[in-house]
Design a protein around this motif. Structure first.
Motif: not given
Length: 418
Positions: A98-127
């Motif tokens: 009844e609305g408690e599950i309101y988006y796809s779990s695969m969409a959640d994974f996709f959204f979260q994985v690009v955040f992980v890549a963002t964190a690692m991208s920060i390291v790239s420039g510094a070194v």
């Protein structure tokens, strides 16, 4: 009723996916920014790092990282360990919720994985410009698969920082300060670029090769940040949530504008010139600062929060240089120092947040990421090494690590007969 639930599920899932795609586009922004701020002879290597780290992050987070961050835990401090992401919600389960599950779990994974890549991208420039490519990529495996997900679990996975009231809406600490802490550990072991600091401690500027590219990268990051912060609202399918997303977009934009203007004015006052690189980092600093809480401030307050981030980043970049911490793109200052400011700014506009909880989150995230990263970097240094040879650094890591040059018409690092 079922039709309304299904429509809302489809809309929120679609919004989540589009937001994730915008964040994925930030990978291009980081690649362009970093490629513009390094010397021409190191461009191909840093582009290789950026596209490779994104791919590694996706694979490692699918294999293990996502389940560490969001799977079953041992307790609120120690996450669980399991492998591979599962399937998606069945239609029956969505309707029964009844609305408690309101988006796809695969969409959640996709959204979260690009955040992980963002964190690692920060390291790239510094070194940049002196680290071995394969040492960096090996660290990316550990960072995206294990180091990042543990501290992410502490807040977003329902761990002890969530219980303590730590507030980090879209990741000023969990993403940006995390990337900066990992970068700082690597930079301290790596050392400065050859010629960056003189024998008497003088600081020598090493200009980037392509300011148009760096500016384009900043605009791409600015655009992607609307998905970064806006998508973190997680929902858009009713009036209240739609209004919240709109406010987040406005505040994100205003903070970036405030950061750029203040950084530009500060650079003019300090150096007597309008420094483009400081202006670009000022915009990014404003974006990092507002990421911890982009919903509760009024647009004017968001502009001021971003503006103070722009002020801080100029002094941070100058200060790290005086400490001989060589960061070619200013990543540690932008994402680390200003990420800390963004977390501390949350209680100024969010009455439910406290400075004590924010400080707890800052200390725990930094100590974990910096400590774990220092150990991993040290192990890599002791085994395969982390720094290229002096000859490779002088000639450019493009040739030594990638066997090609990004601008072959304009650089002459190889003999024509070789």
């Amino acid at each position: 009723m079922n039709e309304v639930i299904e429509l809302a599920y489809a809309l929120d899932t679609f919004y989540f996916l589009v937001s994730g795609a915008l964040v994925m586009w930030m990978a291009a922004g980081f690649a362009m920014l970093e490629a513009g701020l390094v010397r021409a002879k190191n461009t191909a290597e840093i582009l290789t790092k950026n596209i490779a780290l994104f791919s590694i992050a996706c694979i490692m987070y699918m294999l293990v990282g996502y389940n560490i961050m969001y799977g079953d835990s041992v307790n609120s401090f120690i996450p669980g360990l399991s492998f591979l992401i599962g399937g998606d919600h069945a239609a029956e389960a969505v309707l029964a919720s009844e609305g408690e599950i309101y988006y796809s779990s695969m969409a959640d994974f996709f959204f979260q994985v690009v955040f992980v890549a963002t964190a690692m991208s920060i390291v790239s420039g510094a070194v940049a410009e002196r680290m071995k490519l394969w040492a960096f990529l090996l660290f990316a495996v550990v960072m995206t698969g294990f180091i990042y997900p543990v501290q992410g679990f502490w807040k977003w996975g329902g761990g002890f920082l969530e219980a303590a009231g730590f507030n980090d809406f879209a990741g000023s600490g969990i993403v940006h300060m995390t990337g900066a802490a990992a970068a700082l550990a690597g930079v301290l072991l790596l050392g400065a670029r050859k010629g960056k600091y003189g024998p008497k401690g003088e600081i020598r500027a090493i200009p980037g090769a392509n300011m148009p590219l760096a500016t384009l990268g900043t605009f791409v990051l600015w655009l992607g940040w609307f998905g970064f912060n806006g998508g973190s609202e997680l929902m858009i399918s009713n009036v209240a949530e739609a209004n919240a997303v709109a406010k987040i977009f406005v505040n994100t934009n205003m903070a970036a504008a405030g950061g750029l203007v203040v950084a530009l004015l500060t650079a003019r006052a300090m150096f007597g010139k309008a420094d483009l690189t400081m202006a670009l980092n000022g915009a990014l600093a404003g974006l990092v600062a507002i990421t911890a809480e982009p919903l509760t401030p009024a647009p004017l307050a968001a502009t001021l929060i971003g503006g103070l981030g722009g002020l801080i980043v100029v002094f941070a970049i100058v200060g790290l240089d005086k400490l001989k911490i060589d960061d070619p793109v200013g990543a540690i200052s932008v994402h680390g120092v200003v990420g800390l400011w963004g977390l501390l700014a949350v209680p100024l506009t969010n009455a439910e947040a406290s400075f004590g909880a924010q400080l707890l989150g800052i200390v725990c995230i930094f100590l974990w990421v910096f400590g774990a990263s220092l150990i991993v970097w040290s192990l890599i240094k002791a085994t395969m090494g982390i720094r290229v040879s002096e000859e490779e650094e002088i000639n450019g890591v493009d040739v030594g690590e990638c066997g090609l040059e990004a601008y072959p018409e304009f650089t002459t690092t190889r003999n024509p007969g070789n």
